[in-house]
Design a protein around this motif. Structure first.
Motif, PDB file in Angstrom:
ATOM      1  N   ILE A 189       0.843  -1.183   0.000  1.00 38.47           N
ATOM      2  CA  ILE A 189       0.000   0.000   0.000  1.00 38.47           C
ATOM      3  C   ILE A 189       0.882   1.238   0.000  1.00 38.47           C
ATOM      4  CG2 ILE A 189      -1.910  -1.169   1.143  1.00 38.47           C
ATOM      5  CD1 ILE A 189      -1.085   0.283   3.726  1.00 38.47           C
ATOM      6  N   GLY A 190       0.353   2.320  -0.542  1.00 35.73           N
ATOM      7  CA  GLY A 190       1.140   3.531  -0.641  1.00 35.73           C
ATOM      8  C   GLY A 190       1.999   3.532  -1.889  1.00 35.73           C
ATOM      9  N   PRO A 191       3.097   4.273  -1.898  1.00 34.32           N
ATOM     10  CA  PRO A 191       3.940   4.358  -3.096  1.00 34.32           C
ATOM     11  C   PRO A 191       4.392   2.978  -3.569  1.00 34.32           C
ATOM     12  CG  PRO A 191       4.563   6.036  -1.507  1.00 34.32           C
ATOM     13  CD  PRO A 191       3.582   5.152  -0.810  1.00 34.32           C
ATOM     14  N   HIS A 192       4.270   2.741  -4.871  1.00 32.52           N
ATOM     15  CA  HIS A 192       4.701   1.471  -5.445  1.00 32.52           C
ATOM     16  C   HIS A 192       4.903   1.661  -6.948  1.00 32.52           C
ATOM     17  CE1 HIS A 192       0.267   1.423  -5.836  1.00 32.52           C
ATOM     18  NE2 HIS A 192       0.478   0.762  -6.958  1.00 32.52           N
ATOM     19  N   THR A 193       5.406   0.612  -7.589  1.00 34.05           N
ATOM     20  CA  THR A 193       5.720   0.677  -9.017  1.00 34.05           C
ATOM     21  C   THR A 193       5.081  -0.486  -9.751  1.00 34.05           C
ATOM     22  OG1 THR A 193       7.795  -0.496  -8.549  1.00 34.05           O
ATOM     23  CG2 THR A 193       7.899   1.891  -8.740  1.00 34.05           C
ATOM     24  N   HIS A 194       4.874  -0.277 -11.054  1.00 36.12           N
ATOM     25  CA  HIS A 194       4.431  -1.340 -11.952  1.00 36.12           C
ATOM     26  C   HIS A 194       5.346  -1.337 -13.168  1.00 36.12           C
ATOM     27  CE1 HIS A 194       0.726  -2.102  -9.736  1.00 36.12           C
ATOM     28  NE2 HIS A 194       0.485  -0.809  -9.735  1.00 36.12           N
ATOM     29  N   LEU A 195       5.835  -2.507 -13.513  1.00 35.73           N
ATOM     30  CA  LEU A 195       6.666  -2.673 -14.701  1.00 35.73           C
ATOM     31  C   LEU A 195       6.091  -3.852 -15.474  1.00 35.73           C
ATOM     32  CD1 LEU A 195       9.188  -1.334 -15.891  1.00 35.73           C
ATOM     33  CD2 LEU A 195      10.563  -3.099 -14.797  1.00 35.73           C
ATOM     34  N   LEU A 196       5.423  -3.566 -16.603  1.00 35.91           N
ATOM     35  CA  LEU A 196       4.659  -4.568 -17.343  1.00 35.91           C
ATOM     36  C   LEU A 196       5.139  -4.586 -18.794  1.00 35.91           C
ATOM     37  CD1 LEU A 196       1.171  -3.589 -15.876  1.00 35.91           C
ATOM     38  CD2 LEU A 196       2.626  -5.494 -15.150  1.00 35.91           C
ATOM     39  N   PRO A 197       6.107  -5.473 -19.101  1.00 41.75           N
ATOM     40  CA  PRO A 197       6.695  -5.471 -20.452  1.00 41.75           C
ATOM     41  C   PRO A 197       5.671  -5.651 -21.560  1.00 41.75           C
ATOM     42  CG  PRO A 197       8.030  -6.772 -18.946  1.00 41.75           C
ATOM     43  CD  PRO A 197       6.782  -6.428 -18.202  1.00 41.75           C
ATOM     44  N   GLN A 198       4.605  -6.428 -21.320  1.00 50.05           N
ATOM     45  CA  GLN A 198       3.642  -6.647 -22.392  1.00 50.05           C
ATOM     46  C   GLN A 198       2.924  -5.356 -22.776  1.00 50.05           C
ATOM     47  OE1 GLN A 198       3.458  -7.699 -19.318  1.00 50.05           O
ATOM     48  NE2 GLN A 198       1.352  -7.897 -18.533  1.00 50.05           N
ATOM     49  N   LEU A 199       2.718  -4.458 -21.813  1.00 54.35           N
ATOM     50  CA  LEU A 199       2.114  -3.170 -22.132  1.00 54.35           C
ATOM     51  C   LEU A 199       3.132  -2.239 -22.789  1.00 54.35           C
ATOM     52  CD1 LEU A 199      -0.138  -2.410 -19.021  1.00 54.35           C
ATOM     53  CD2 LEU A 199      -0.738  -3.560 -21.152  1.00 54.35           C
ATOM     54  N   MET A 200       4.360  -2.263 -22.306  1.00 58.11           N
ATOM     55  CA  MET A 200       5.392  -1.410 -22.907  1.00 58.11           C
ATOM     56  C   MET A 200       5.603  -1.753 -24.371  1.00 58.11           C
ATOM     57  SD  MET A 200       8.293  -0.900 -19.977  1.00 58.11           S
ATOM     58  CE  MET A 200       8.515  -2.636 -19.595  1.00 58.11           C
ATOM     59  N   ARG A 201       5.511  -3.034 -24.705  1.00 55.72           N
ATOM     60  CA  ARG A 201       5.737  -3.443 -26.091  1.00 55.72           C
ATOM     61  C   ARG A 201       4.660  -2.931 -27.035  1.00 55.72           C
ATOM     62  NH1 ARG A 201       7.706  -8.306 -23.611  1.00 55.72           N
ATOM     63  NH2 ARG A 201       5.650  -9.268 -23.732  1.00 55.72           N
ATOM     64  N   SER A 202       3.528  -2.488 -26.505  1.00 57.09           N
ATOM     65  CA  SER A 202       2.457  -1.983 -27.370  1.00 57.09           C
ATOM     66  C   SER A 202       2.856  -0.683 -28.060  1.00 57.09           C
ATOM     67  CB  SER A 202       1.183  -1.757 -26.552  1.00 57.09           C
ATOM     68  OG  SER A 202       1.321  -0.611 -25.716  1.00 57.09           O
ATOM     69  N   GLY A 203       3.811   0.029 -27.464  1.00 59.30           N
ATOM     70  CA  GLY A 203       4.229   1.302 -28.041  1.00 59.30           C
ATOM     71  C   GLY A 203       3.284   2.451 -27.747  1.00 59.30           C
ATOM     72  N   ARG A 204       2.247   2.219 -26.964  1.00 61.33           N
ATOM     73  CA  ARG A 204       1.291   3.274 -26.642  1.00 61.33           C
ATOM     74  C   ARG A 204       1.869   4.203 -25.567  1.00 61.33           C
ATOM     75  NH1 ARG A 204      -3.789   2.676 -28.489  1.00 61.33           N
ATOM     76  NH2 ARG A 204      -4.386   4.308 -27.016  1.00 61.33           N
ATOM     77  N   THR A 205       1.495   5.466 -25.623  1.00 59.77           N
ATOM     78  CA  THR A 205       1.905   6.389 -24.572  1.00 59.77           C
ATOM     79  C   THR A 205       0.915   6.401 -23.415  1.00 59.77           C
ATOM     80  OG1 THR A 205       0.778   8.220 -25.701  1.00 59.77           O
ATOM     81  CG2 THR A 205       3.138   7.907 -26.166  1.00 59.77           C
ATOM     82  N   HIS A 206      -0.320   5.890 -23.655  1.00 59.81           N
ATOM     83  CA  HIS A 206      -1.333   5.887 -22.603  1.00 59.81           C
ATOM     84  C   HIS A 206      -2.435   4.908 -22.977  1.00 59.81           C
ATOM     85  CE1 HIS A 206      -2.634   8.897 -25.588  1.00 59.81           C
ATOM     86  NE2 HIS A 206      -3.875   8.581 -25.249  1.00 59.81           N
ATOM     87  N   SER A 207      -3.282   4.594 -22.012  1.00 62.74           N
ATOM     88  CA  SER A 207      -4.378   3.671 -22.234  1.00 62.74           C
ATOM     89  C   SER A 207      -5.372   4.233 -23.241  1.00 62.74           C
ATOM     90  CB  SER A 207      -5.101   3.388 -20.910  1.00 62.74           C
ATOM     91  OG  SER A 207      -6.334   2.725 -21.130  1.00 62.74           O
ATOM     92  N   ALA A 208      -5.923   3.351 -24.051  1.00 67.20           N
ATOM     93  CA  ALA A 208      -6.950   3.762 -25.008  1.00 67.20           C
ATOM     94  C   ALA A 208      -8.221   4.222 -24.307  1.00 67.20           C
ATOM     95  CB  ALA A 208      -7.267   2.599 -25.959  1.00 67.20           C
ATOM     96  N   ASN A 209      -8.360   3.911 -23.012  1.00 67.52           N
ATOM     97  CA  ASN A 209      -9.542   4.321 -22.268  1.00 67.52           C
ATOM     98  C   ASN A 209      -9.457   5.759 -21.757  1.00 67.52           C
ATOM     99  OD1 ASN A 209     -10.741   1.770 -22.510  1.00 67.52           O
ATOM    100  ND2 ASN A 209      -9.616   1.009 -20.740  1.00 67.52           N
ATOM    101  N   THR A 210      -8.302   6.406 -21.936  1.00 69.66           N
ATOM    102  CA  THR A 210      -8.117   7.767 -21.445  1.00 69.66           C
ATOM    103  C   THR A 210      -8.232   8.743 -22.606  1.00 69.66           C
ATOM    104  OG1 THR A 210      -6.565   6.875 -19.821  1.00 69.66           O
ATOM    105  CG2 THR A 210      -6.632   9.255 -20.069  1.00 69.66           C
ATOM    106  N   PRO A 211      -9.181   9.664 -22.555  1.00 73.19           N
ATOM    107  CA  PRO A 211      -9.428  10.571 -23.693  1.00 73.19           C
ATOM    108  C   PRO A 211      -8.458  11.751 -23.721  1.00 73.19           C
ATOM    109  CG  PRO A 211     -11.024  11.005 -21.961  1.00 73.19           C
ATOM    110  CD  PRO A 211     -10.175   9.857 -21.482  1.00 73.19           C
ATOM    111  N   ILE A 212      -7.285  11.537 -24.289  1.00 74.46           N
ATOM    112  CA  ILE A 212      -6.274  12.592 -24.360  1.00 74.46           C
ATOM    113  C   ILE A 212      -6.437  13.347 -25.682  1.00 74.46           C
ATOM    114  CG2 ILE A 212      -3.809  13.089 -24.363  1.00 74.46           C
ATOM    115  CD1 ILE A 212      -4.926  12.012 -21.700  1.00 74.46           C
ATOM    116  N   PRO A 213      -6.488  14.677 -25.656  1.00 75.77           N
ATOM    117  CA  PRO A 213      -6.650  15.437 -26.905  1.00 75.77           C
ATOM    118  C   PRO A 213      -5.476  15.220 -27.858  1.00 75.77           C
ATOM    119  CG  PRO A 213      -7.034  16.830 -24.972  1.00 75.77           C
ATOM    120  CD  PRO A 213      -6.462  15.551 -24.464  1.00 75.77           C
ATOM    121  N   ALA A 214      -5.774  15.287 -29.145  1.00 74.84           N
ATOM    122  CA  ALA A 214      -4.732  15.147 -30.169  1.00 74.84           C
ATOM    123  C   ALA A 214      -3.669  16.214 -29.969  1.00 74.84           C
ATOM    124  CB  ALA A 214      -5.355  15.271 -31.559  1.00 74.84           C
TER     125      ALA A 214
END
Length: 323
Positions: A189-214
């Motif tokens: 609980i509290g500060p922690h990290t996530h390192l998920l190579p399968q997501l990094m390999r996607s090349g995405r800068t953020h989740s497709a569920n987050t509506p970031i403006p162009a």
């Protein structure tokens, strides 16, 4: 509303990183309040955060679906323009030298190593003054930490050095152990990290569920207190004050089109328009906004008509769009 005001909110959380490599900073209930430092920084015994260049940040407030049909998700993505967010993007383990920018004076002689994850908006690093770990890492410099036989990652996982996310707007530091056998298989609980190579390999800068403006890239995130979930993600009794507080952030930093969908939904319910006479939005984020509005109405103004709307547009068996 200023972003730095959330640093002293014990229920607000922060994250910094990319899609798959992220550091999170949260206050833990019962711990002493974070110690404020010069500038926009807070430090606890578990981790810390420093925010820089906030005047260049575009905050984007958003809501998303939860797999729990009685709840929804929310956050504020801190974005920089596409031309001003990139970090070093190293792709091999690299020694950076003493960490002169460490949040605590006692850490400034420790050695910083970039793990070489090649993530555009974050340099994901570890910091250590452990001579044995430093020797292992120096022996693996210039190689990928994921290469077969590379000793770096096993040594890191066994010795739990501090993890540091560096972005163009500051840093988050995590001092707690890495989630694994010593933590019961879960992140502490509290500060922690996530390192998920399968997501990094996607090349995405953020989740497709987050509506970031162009034209904008999220480099960090603010997670204000939720009206329906506690800081550990567990359900809580609906809190109207927290609900209204995030609604104010949406009005200030949200997407006007999705806000218009929510307004139209509330208006249709108030005017008692039948769901078969209501035209739903045709785009993905508009449909999410409709479903979130219906879930929120179930907390604020339940009715038989609302039940019909939810059966039509937010069938629970569909789950959350995109996860």
């Amino acid at each position: 509303m200023q972003l730095d005001t959330f640093l002293t909110d014990p229920e607000a959380g922060w994250s910094m990183g990319s899609f798959g490599a992220i550091c999170e900073f949260h206050h833990v209930a019962g711990d002493p309040m974070p110690a404020a430092g010069p500038g926009c920084r807070m430090v606890t015994a578990r981790g810390g955060i420093r925010l820089d260049r906030l005047e260049e940040v575009r905050p984007v407030a958003w809501e998303a679906l939860s797999r729990d049909a009685t709840r929804w998700q929310q956050g504020v993505s801190l974005c920089l323009p596409e031309g001003g967010y990139a970090m070093a993007t190293r792709d091999v383990l690299t020694e950076l030298g003493p960490d002169d920018g460490a949040l605590r004076d006692t850490d400034r002689g420790a050695i910083l190593f970039d793990l070489g994850l090649a993530q555009a908006q974050v340099d994901f690093c570890i910091r250590t003054n452990d001579p044995d770990l430093i020797a292992v890492l120096r022996g693996a410099l210039g190689t990928s930490v994921f290469a077969p036989g590379c000793p770096a990652m096993p040594a890191i996982l066994s010795r739990h050095p501090a993890r540091i996310a560096l972005s163009r707007i500051g840093r988050i530091e995590v001092y707690q152990k890495i989630g694994g056998p010593e933590t019961g298989g879960a992140s502490p609980i509290g500060p922690h990290t996530h390192l998920l190579p399968q997501l990094m390999r996607s090349g995405r800068t953020h989740s497709a569920n987050t509506p970031i403006p162009a034209g904008w890239i999220p480099v960090a995130g603010l997670h204000p207190a939720s009206a329906v979930s506690d800081p550990l993600g567990q359900p809580r009794a609906f809190d109207r004050a927290r609900f209204d507080a995030f609604a104010a952030l949406l009005d200030q930093w949200g997407d006007p089109e999705t806000l218009a969908v929510k307004t139209a939904t509330r208006d249709a319910l108030a005017r008692r328009i039948a769901p078969e006479d209501f035209t739903p939005p045709g785009d993905r984020f508009g449909r999410v906004a409709l479903r979130v509005a219906l879930r929120q109405a179930a907390r604020t103004n339940p009715s038989a008509l609302l039940d019909r709307y939810r059966q039509t547009f937010d069938k629970t068996e569909e789950g959350a769009e995109g996860g």
